[in-house]
Scaffold this motif. Sequence first.
Motif, short mmCIF file in Angstrom:
data_model
loop_
_atom_site.label_atom_id
_atom_site.label_comp_id
_atom_site.label_asym_id
_atom_site.label_seq_id
_atom_site.Cartn_x
_atom_site.Cartn_y
_atom_site.Cartn_z
N SER A 116 2.04 8.43 3.76
CA SER A 116 2.05 9.72 4.45
C SER A 116 0.69 10.40 4.43
CB SER A 116 3.10 10.65 3.82
OG SER A 116 2.77 10.97 2.49
N ASP A 117 -0.21 9.96 3.52
CA ASP A 117 -1.57 10.49 3.46
C ASP A 117 -2.48 9.56 4.25
OD1 ASP A 117 -4.15 11.30 2.86
OD2 ASP A 117 -3.74 11.70 0.76
N VAL A 176 3.09 -1.59 -5.28
CA VAL A 176 2.44 -0.93 -4.14
C VAL A 176 1.02 -0.59 -4.56
CG1 VAL A 176 2.43 1.04 -2.57
CG2 VAL A 176 4.61 0.01 -3.28
N SER A 177 0.05 -1.00 -3.74
CA SER A 177 -1.34 -0.65 -4.00
C SER A 177 -1.74 0.51 -3.10
CB SER A 177 -2.27 -1.84 -3.75
OG SER A 177 -2.33 -2.13 -2.36
N CYS A 178 -2.65 1.34 -3.61
CA CYS A 178 -3.16 2.46 -2.83
C CYS A 178 -4.66 2.54 -3.08
CB CYS A 178 -2.48 3.77 -3.25
SG CYS A 178 -3.03 5.21 -2.31
N VAL A 179 -5.45 2.29 -2.06
CA VAL A 179 -6.89 2.29 -2.16
C VAL A 179 -7.44 3.49 -1.40
CG1 VAL A 179 -9.02 1.05 -1.59
CG2 VAL A 179 -7.00 -0.21 -2.39
N SER A 180 -8.35 4.22 -2.02
CA SER A 180 -8.95 5.38 -1.37
C SER A 180 -10.41 5.47 -1.76
CB SER A 180 -8.21 6.67 -1.74
OG SER A 180 -8.24 6.89 -3.13
N VAL A 181 -11.22 5.97 -0.83
CA VAL A 181 -12.64 6.21 -1.06
C VAL A 181 -12.91 7.67 -0.74
CG1 VAL A 181 -15.00 5.62 -0.38
CG2 VAL A 181 -13.27 3.82 -0.54
#
Length: 213
Positions: free
Chosen positions: A105-106, A122-127
């Motif tokens: 949702s983001d 579940v993986s979540c990658v953010s920079v």
Amino acid sequence: MSFVVPDGFHALPVEASAGERAAAAAEFVRGLYPGGDSELWQSTAPYYELVTEAMATAGLAYSAFGLFGLEEEGVAHCSFTVAAYASDHADPDIAAQGILAVLTSDPLNDARRLDLPCGPAVSCVSVRELTLSPEVTADGAEATLTTGQIQIHIPFPTGPYTAVVTVDTAAMEYWGEFCDMTTAVLQTVSFADTDPEPHPSPDTAAPQRTVQL
């Protein structure tokens, strides 16, 4: 829960009691700075004691700094933490579906389902790009800092908790290597109720250590 990490991780003593924390922090800095002296160790131990207290208060089951020497001068660095939250699930697959729905949702998140040897995740990658104020920069000018985060949510196979593995780094020139390292660690995650022995790491030649939580 257990997993295997490569040599180069320095674990904060988050399991130490309040009364043991000062001595544990003193021992930690000797391992973090093996080439240091008593003056360095004594001056840095109180800082890491406070950091350890903060990590323990936040409920982290494992917190470590990863320091990896480079062929040229310097080190590549990251932080690595493991925590768990109550997810009250009975089916890890359903839990993973719900986590994926929330994270996607983001629009700034790159969230994907993973099928690990220990089960669904579940993986979540953010920079992110952070603005640093002049007070904290070497030249007294405002600057930007790019940081990357890899976060993996792993529902316990029998519930009712979900483990969260988080890797943070500002050494973005080595982002690919940290992604590969995290992938290798995830392949070794196991849970006592379902798989008492950690899965072998893809790189068995590298020095490693098993972490049991």
